[in-house]
Scaffold this motif. Structure first.
Motif, PDB file in Angstrom:
ATOM      1  N   UNK A   1     -26.240  83.781  31.669  1.00  0.00           N
ATOM      2  CA  UNK A   1     -25.527  84.345  32.805  1.00  0.00           C
ATOM      3  C   UNK A   1     -25.902  83.639  34.115  1.00  0.00           C
ATOM      4  N   UNK A   2     -27.050  82.994  34.099  1.00  0.00           N
ATOM      5  CA  UNK A   2     -27.531  82.378  35.344  1.00  0.00           C
ATOM      6  C   UNK A   2     -26.553  81.307  35.811  1.00  0.00           C
ATOM      7  N   UNK A   3     -26.227  81.317  37.105  1.00  0.00           N
ATOM      8  CA  UNK A   3     -25.323  80.286  37.614  1.00  0.00           C
ATOM      9  C   UNK A   3     -25.718  79.810  39.020  1.00  0.00           C
ATOM     10  N   UNK A   4     -27.001  80.007  39.339  1.00  0.00           N
ATOM     11  CA  UNK A   4     -27.459  79.583  40.650  1.00  0.00           C
ATOM     12  C   UNK A   4     -28.904  79.146  40.523  1.00  0.00           C
ATOM     13  N   UNK A   5     -29.299  78.221  41.364  1.00  0.00           N
ATOM     14  CA  UNK A   5     -30.662  77.700  41.278  1.00  0.00           C
ATOM     15  C   UNK A   5     -31.694  78.808  41.310  1.00  0.00           C
ATOM     16  N   UNK A   6     -31.433  79.869  42.124  1.00  0.00           N
ATOM     17  CA  UNK A   6     -32.421  80.940  42.244  1.00  0.00           C
ATOM     18  C   UNK A   6     -32.564  81.726  40.951  1.00  0.00           C
ATOM     19  N   UNK A   7     -31.429  82.040  40.311  1.00  0.00           N
ATOM     20  CA  UNK A   7     -31.532  82.777  39.049  1.00  0.00           C
ATOM     21  C   UNK A   7     -32.183  81.914  37.978  1.00  0.00           C
TER      22      UNK A   7
ATOM     23  N   UNK B   1     -36.852  80.789  34.625  1.00  0.00           N
ATOM     24  CA  UNK B   1     -37.906  79.818  34.324  1.00  0.00           C
ATOM     25  C   UNK B   1     -39.282  80.426  34.567  1.00  0.00           C
ATOM     26  N   UNK B   2     -39.395  81.196  35.647  1.00  0.00           N
ATOM     27  CA  UNK B   2     -40.648  81.836  35.983  1.00  0.00           C
ATOM     28  C   UNK B   2     -41.068  82.801  34.876  1.00  0.00           C
ATOM     29  N   UNK B   3     -40.089  83.556  34.407  1.00  0.00           N
ATOM     30  CA  UNK B   3     -40.345  84.513  33.316  1.00  0.00           C
ATOM     31  C   UNK B   3     -40.898  83.785  32.097  1.00  0.00           C
ATOM     32  N   UNK B   4     -40.232  82.676  31.746  1.00  0.00           N
ATOM     33  CA  UNK B   4     -40.658  81.894  30.584  1.00  0.00           C
ATOM     34  C   UNK B   4     -42.071  81.330  30.802  1.00  0.00           C
TER      35      UNK B   4
ATOM     36  N   UNK C   1     -32.269  92.606  35.659  1.00  0.00           N
ATOM     37  CA  UNK C   1     -32.088  92.267  37.073  1.00  0.00           C
ATOM     38  C   UNK C   1     -31.551  90.852  37.213  1.00  0.00           C
ATOM     39  N   UNK C   2     -32.190  89.932  36.498  1.00  0.00           N
ATOM     40  CA  UNK C   2     -31.770  88.533  36.564  1.00  0.00           C
ATOM     41  C   UNK C   2     -30.343  88.358  36.050  1.00  0.00           C
ATOM     42  N   UNK C   3     -30.024  89.084  34.995  1.00  0.00           N
ATOM     43  CA  UNK C   3     -28.679  88.968  34.414  1.00  0.00           C
ATOM     44  C   UNK C   3     -27.629  89.403  35.423  1.00  0.00           C
ATOM     45  N   UNK C   4     -27.882  90.567  36.040  1.00  0.00           N
ATOM     46  CA  UNK C   4     -26.909  91.110  36.993  1.00  0.00           C
ATOM     47  C   UNK C   4     -26.755  90.156  38.179  1.00  0.00           C
ATOM     48  N   UNK C   5     -27.902  89.679  38.682  1.00  0.00           N
ATOM     49  CA  UNK C   5     -27.862  88.727  39.792  1.00  0.00           C
ATOM     50  C   UNK C   5     -27.056  87.490  39.420  1.00  0.00           C
ATOM     51  N   UNK C   6     -27.327  87.006  38.242  1.00  0.00           N
ATOM     52  CA  UNK C   6     -26.657  85.798  37.787  1.00  0.00           C
ATOM     53  C   UNK C   6     -25.154  85.996  37.713  1.00  0.00           C
ATOM     54  N   UNK C   7     -24.749  87.174  37.251  1.00  0.00           N
ATOM     55  CA  UNK C   7     -23.332  87.423  37.056  1.00  0.00           C
ATOM     56  C   UNK C   7     -22.604  87.645  38.387  1.00  0.00           C
ATOM     57  N   UNK C   8     -23.216  88.460  39.198  1.00  0.00           N
ATOM     58  CA  UNK C   8     -22.493  88.837  40.412  1.00  0.00           C
ATOM     59  C   UNK C   8     -22.736  87.880  41.569  1.00  0.00           C
ATOM     60  N   UNK C   9     -23.839  87.168  41.482  1.00  0.00           N
ATOM     61  CA  UNK C   9     -24.148  86.228  42.552  1.00  0.00           C
ATOM     62  C   UNK C   9     -24.293  86.903  43.904  1.00  0.00           C
TER      63      UNK C   9
END
Ligand code: ATP
Ligand code: MG
Lengths: 270, 274
Positions: A38-44, A49-52, A258-266
């Motif tokens: 779902x990630x589509x921005x450098x921040x997401x 990546x941080x999680x991993x 949280x990351x998923x939602x952020x990634x989707x909605x931007x």
């Protein structure tokens, strides 16, 4: 050389991640992959990546081991990246013959490569920290509702266990047959693709014959030990969810959703 | 003594019209015995072993385990639990990726409660001297160790009979020694009845009873001392005698010593007389 294959390898350890209920690891991996896709921005991307990175650090798995496991997949990663460079439309930065390279293409290629690398690393994190037997067990339990739909869950889990048990044995056998054939002058390493493929025939035939004989023997041995399918079967090792597991699951789920939602909605990311 | 397994005029052939693999076998195996089954290749030893726990059932005649007919499918699990069967190739009978998981396999199939499985697995591994390897991967073990794990897998079921089809055939001398010692100890200390098919005469000499098969028939059956003293008959059945017996008979002595000590003593006595 065949011994270097790390597919499905397990590095025993005692970190939180090693101790965690494998069902939770599976669920978290699934959520991680969703967030990643779902990630589509450098921040997401950075968040995922941080999680991993956190998971790798906590597990004490050496990044070197991850890279080593990654090596056979490198081709796919590079191939995908290259395709993306050339096939993403946009204002061309460089262009020659029929190829155009756009800034968008480079950006996409970088993210694509990152995405694939993280996907593979996360999967390796699961197999590196979970004994195969627990892994197939956890898969079977998570899928057990499917048994109601007449999907043979127990049989699949059994197949997986047996496959895991026999991979090293068959690799060993391959090595042995290869050495035997080499001693008789077989040549697996030179010539064009066609010749090399042909050279594999005297390797594959005994390997297949051997595998079928093994399967036959194993079936009889299982019968001798009262195997009669999954019905009424118990397991010696039970999976237990501890408070620690529950905490990690909750934390992980919150972060990843949280990351998923952020990634989707931007949201609020320009 | 208590009879555990009874063969009554058992006949079996794999394909119609081919020579029978078992031909009128009548045999009783009693509690606490150690029985070696000998015979040249194709004499029906493996077929006999597979009859012991109902993997094969007779075409005519009956096999009974503790009074249960092996043809009675409803008792099959009981029968399999009473007679543990171990085969030649240890690689092909270990199911799980961890030693203790493999030993637990039969108990899991039988639906034994988890804490009891744990106990019985540990006990079985201790009995074969493999407890410290319980978390190892089977493919990293030596042949003798793998075969002991396979024996523990059968033993965990708490069987009355431990049947083995050439359990030492793929092992080196050290592995062979380990397995034989384990089996003999189980018989001595746990009272497990042992039936083992073998090609090694010195292993047969360690058993209390020797059964010799030829073309599906039982040709000789008795204590090893008796069987091995009939060297001529054995030779005509395509078998040799243990080296100790061969030595004694080569020296013209009319005896069948079964162990090296016995043999040495016999020769010493014989030659110190003259
Ligand atoms: N699966 C099979 N299908 C057909 N015939 C078989 C099969 N297994 C064994 N036979 C035949 O049955 C006869 C007895 O075989 P069995 O395997 O019992 O002999 P064995 O004494 O165990 O021999 P070995 O010492 O070689 O193991 C042989 O003639 C053999 O060819
Ligand atoms: Mg045989």
């Amino acid at each position: 050389m065949l011994k270097d294959i790390t597919l499905g390898q397990y590095f025993p350890g005692s970190s939180i991640i090693h101790r965690m209920d494998p069902r939770i690891k599976l669920i978290l991996l699934f959520c991680f992959i969703t967030a990643l896709l779902m990630a589509n921005h450098a921040l997401t991307y950075a968040g995922v990546l941080l999680f991993l990175a956190l998971a790798v650090a906590v597990s004490r798995i050496k990044p070197k081991a991850l890279f080593k496991g990654m090596r056979p997949m490198l081709f796919i990663v590079i191939f995908t990246a290259v395709l993306n460079i050339f096939y993403t439309p946009g204002e061309p930065l460089v262009s020659f013959w029929v190829f155009n390279i756009a800034a968008e293409g480079i950006e996409r290629a970088v993210f694509m490569a990152l995405r694939l690398t993280m996907l593979i690393s996360a999967t390796f994190m699961l197999t590196y920290t979970t004994s195969p037997i627990f892994l197939s067990d956890a898969l079977a339990r998570l899928m057990s509702p499917l048994a109601k739909l007449k999907i043979p869950v127990h049989e699949f889990a059994m197949m997986m266990t047996i496959a895991l048990r026999f991979i090293p044995t068959i690799i060993e056998e391959t090595d042995k047959i290869m050495s035997a054939q080499k001693a008789r002058g077989a040549d697996f390493e030179t010539g064009n693709l066609f010749r090399r493929a042909k050279a594999l025939i005297p390797l594959l035939v005994p390997l297949f014959v051997g595998a079928f004989r093994r399967a036959d023997d194993l079936a009889v041995a299982m019968e001798c030990r009262c195997y009669h399918g999954g019905e009424g079967r118990t397991r010696m090792k039970q999976l237990h969810m501890t408070a620690e597991d529950a905490a990690v699951l909750t934390g992980g789920l919150l972060l990843l959703s949280g990351l998923t939602v952020l990634g989707r909605l931007g949201w609020f990311i320009p | 003594m208590n009879e555990i397994i009874r063969f009554d005029d058992v006949t079996y052939s794999y394909a119609e019209g081919s020579a029978p693999a078992l031909d009128g076998v009548t045999l009783a195996i009693r509690q606490g015995e150690t029985v070696a089954v000998l015979g040249h290749n194709g004499s029906g030893k493996s077929t006999l072993a597979k009859m012991l726990n109902g993997l094969l059932t007779p075409a005519s005649g009956t096999v009974a385990v503790c009074g249960m007919d092996t043809k009675d499918e409803s008792r099959l699990l009981d029968i399999r639990q009473k007679v543990g069967l171990v085969f030649q190739n240890p690689d092909n009978q270990i199911v799980a990726t961890v030693v203790e998981e493999d030993v637990a396999f039969a108990l899991e199939n039988l639906g034994v409660p988890p804490p009891e499985i744990r106990e019985r697995v540990d006990a079985a591994l201790r009995d074969v001297g493999m407890l410290e390897y319980r978390e190892h991967a089977p493919h990293r073990l030596s042949g003798g160790q793998k075969q002991r794990v396979a024996i523990a897998g059968a033993l965990a079921m708490d069987p009355l009979v431990l049947a083995m089809d050439e359990p030492t055939a793929m092992l080196d001398p050290k592995g062979r020694g380990e397995v034989m010692e384990t089996v003999r100890r189980l018989n001595r200390e746990r009272g497990v009845t042992v039936v083992m098919v073998t090609h090694h005469m010195n292993e047969a000499a360690l058993c209390g009873r020797v059964v010799v098969m030829d073309r599906g028939k039982v040709k000789l059956d008795g204590p090893p001392g008796d069987v091995f003293s009939r060297a001529g008959e054995l030779q005509s059945l395509g078998l040799s005698v243990p080296q100790t017996v061969a030595l004694a008979q080569g020296l013209g002595l009319d005896a069948a010593p079964l162990t090296e000590e016995e043999c040495a003593e016999l020769i010493f006595k014989e030659f110190s007389r003259c």
